[in-house]
Design a protein around this motif. Structure first.
Motif, PDB file in Angstrom:
ATOM      1  N   UNK A 147      42.452  42.497  29.225  1.00 13.32           N
ATOM      2  CA  UNK A 147      41.226  42.356  30.012  1.00 13.32           C
ATOM      3  C   UNK A 147      40.947  40.886  30.320  1.00 13.32           C
ATOM      4  N   UNK A 148      41.069  40.032  29.293  1.00 19.95           N
ATOM      5  CA  UNK A 148      40.848  38.605  29.522  1.00 19.95           C
ATOM      6  C   UNK A 148      41.938  37.999  30.395  1.00 19.95           C
ATOM      7  N   UNK A 149      43.152  38.520  30.290  1.00 17.61           N
ATOM      8  CA  UNK A 149      44.239  38.028  31.131  1.00 17.61           C
ATOM      9  C   UNK A 149      43.945  38.300  32.606  1.00 17.61           C
ATOM     10  N   UNK A 150      43.445  39.485  32.913  1.00 13.40           N
ATOM     11  CA  UNK A 150      43.084  39.809  34.297  1.00 13.40           C
ATOM     12  C   UNK A 150      41.970  38.901  34.794  1.00 13.40           C
ATOM     13  N   UNK A 151      40.948  38.687  33.948  1.00 12.60           N
ATOM     14  CA  UNK A 151      39.847  37.793  34.334  1.00 12.60           C
ATOM     15  C   UNK A 151      40.326  36.356  34.508  1.00 12.60           C
ATOM     16  N   UNK A 152      41.321  35.978  33.731  1.00  5.89           N
ATOM     17  CA  UNK A 152      41.885  34.626  33.818  1.00  5.89           C
ATOM     18  C   UNK A 152      42.642  34.431  35.137  1.00  5.89           C
ATOM     19  N   UNK A 153      43.335  35.476  35.573  1.00  2.00           N
ATOM     20  CA  UNK A 153      44.159  35.388  36.784  1.00  2.00           C
ATOM     21  C   UNK A 153      43.317  35.431  38.055  1.00  2.00           C
ATOM     22  N   UNK A 154      42.243  36.173  38.038  1.00  6.09           N
ATOM     23  CA  UNK A 154      41.475  36.445  39.266  1.00  6.09           C
ATOM     24  C   UNK A 154      41.050  35.190  40.045  1.00  6.09           C
ATOM     25  N   UNK A 155      40.523  34.117  39.418  1.00  2.00           N
ATOM     26  CA  UNK A 155      40.131  32.938  40.203  1.00  2.00           C
ATOM     27  C   UNK A 155      41.288  32.312  40.978  1.00  2.00           C
ATOM     28  N   UNK A 156      42.500  32.416  40.436  1.00  2.00           N
ATOM     29  CA  UNK A 156      43.661  31.864  41.135  1.00  2.00           C
ATOM     30  C   UNK A 156      44.007  32.697  42.366  1.00  2.00           C
ATOM     31  N   UNK A 157      43.720  33.989  42.299  1.00  2.00           N
ATOM     32  CA  UNK A 157      43.978  34.859  43.447  1.00  2.00           C
ATOM     33  C   UNK A 157      43.011  34.597  44.590  1.00  2.00           C
ATOM     34  N   UNK A 158      41.926  33.903  44.287  1.00  5.28           N
ATOM     35  CA  UNK A 158      40.949  33.576  45.331  1.00  5.28           C
ATOM     36  C   UNK A 158      41.543  32.651  46.392  1.00  5.28           C
ATOM     37  N   UNK A 159      42.646  31.981  46.083  1.00  5.65           N
ATOM     38  CA  UNK A 159      43.326  31.161  47.101  1.00  5.65           C
ATOM     39  C   UNK A 159      43.878  32.022  48.232  1.00  5.65           C
TER      40      UNK A 159
END
Length: 382
Positions: A300-312
């Motif tokens: 769950x934390x891994x997904x939350x960690x990745x999400x801001x980078x996908x905002x690019x």
């Protein structure tokens, strides 16, 4: 296609996470402080075991709190195990021995060591138990201090509930810094989950800084045999062995008198290595409910960690991430408020601002706990 898939996964994980945290909260709020209205003559004897490695700064305060217990001194034996200290830890203990005859000092360097042992702390505790004369073992750390009714609360719990093992609460001493607040709140959440889940009979969780068990039970499960190759786990892995052999005989001592205070670490480097050490035993639990929850929380934390980078790739991801983070924070705060009240200090103002740090920390520590190594007490553990 990839972005919507990640969003769906994040939303589903968040919903399950909210359910899990609210379940822990329900278990915690239904806990009632331990009450024993019957006053009886103290009869239970305790051997308090304190492993100590380079603890000259803390061992004096620890011994002061234990020798001041509101419990007959002839029923308390204090065993300090000097784990190859290079400072004057042993000399300080020897000074206390001049005043208190129930303090014993063991030099671990003079004890025979099992070649399969990968944990000096387990080895220290095991050797101390062989010297212990009392029927009950209590373990704590050299940087801990306890209230004057600490041992008395254990004795009353034993007399009333007849357990084999007792897990009890631990709280970090709070320091008003970013590092101090982060450790305090992170550890507070772990302690809240420990109290809730042990009382509900779900997880085998405890902390070696405040743990009691029958000496006979330790030998009955062959002590640390089978887990002594694991560098950490002198508490939870042992609890799991005892719980398997004595089902229904473990309990949680939910009372403010039972709280032990312990020092945090004072650098982010030390914190990282401490938590990697804790995380290194995650896949060693026979209690698969613990591993399952830890794996879920990591993902769950891994997904939350990745999400801001996908905002690019799609800026709307950031909006969804902020909404999910808000839901996570509000849910955790709902759990943390009653936990904070029990432990007697409220520092939750820091909580929302520490969320991004905690997400990154969980991902990094979880990964290194499985695939990395760490330094602890001047020793490198692979």
């Amino acid at each position: 296609m990839f972005i919507p898939f990640i969003l769906i996964i994040a939303i589903l994980l968040t919903l399950f996470y909210v359910w899990l945290i609210l379940l822990y909260r329900r278990w915690f709020v239904r806990l009632k402080p331990f009450v024993d209205a019957i006053e009886t003559q103290p009869a239970v004897s305790f051997s308090i075991i304190i492993p100590a490695r380079n603890e000259a700064a803390n061992i004096g305060a620890c011994l002061k709190s234990i020798t001041a217990q509101n419990y007959p001194s002839h029923l308390i034996e204090i065993i300090v195990i000097d784990d190859y200290s290079t400072d004057n830890t042993a000399a300080i203990v020897q000074q206390w021995q001049q005043q208190y005859t129930n303090i014993q000092l063991i030099d671990l360097s003079k004890e025979s060591r099992d070649a399969t042992t990968n944990s000096y702390k387990k080895w220290a505790i095991e050797r101390a138990i062989h010297y212990a004369r009392s029927e009950w073992i209590v373990t704590t750390d050299a940087d801990c201090v306890a209230g004057k009714n600490w041992i008395s609360s254990f004795a009353k719990c034993i007399e009333k509930e007849q357990p084999i093992l007792i897990a009890a609460p631990v709280r970090f001493i709070y320091y008003p810094t970013l590092l101090g607040a982060f450790q305090y709140l992170d550890f507070l959440s772990l302690q809240g989950i420990t109290a809730a889940s042990v009382s509900a009979g779900w997880h085998s969780m405890c902390n070696g800084a405040n743990l009691a068990y029958q000496k006979a039970a330790f030998f009955s499960v062959n002590g640390f045999t089978g887990i002594n190759h694991i560098a950490s786990g002198d508490d939870m892995l042992l609890m799991n062995k005892i719980k398997q052999q004595y089902p229904g005989k473990t309990t949680y001592l939910f009372h403010p008198n039972a709280i032990v205070l312990t020092q945090p670490v004072f650098s982010w480097y030390e914190l990282l290595h401490q938590r990697i050490r804790w995380a290194s035993k995650a896949d060693k639990y026979e209690d698969k409910s613990i591993f399952g929850v830890l794996l879920f929380v990591y993902l769950y934390n891994l997904v939350l960690f990745i999400m801001p980078f996908l905002a690019f790739f799609d800026w709307r991801i950031l909006i969804y991430w902020m909404i999910l983070l808000l839901i996570k924070t509000l849910t955790e705060l709902r759990f943390m408020k009653p936990v904070s009240r029990f432990f007697g200090e409220n520092h939750l103002d820091w909580f929302p601002f520490l969320q991004p740090i905690h997400i990154a920390y969980t991902v990094i520590v979880g990964w290194l706990g499985k695939f990395g190594h760490y330094q602890w007490k001047g020793r490198r553990v692979v």
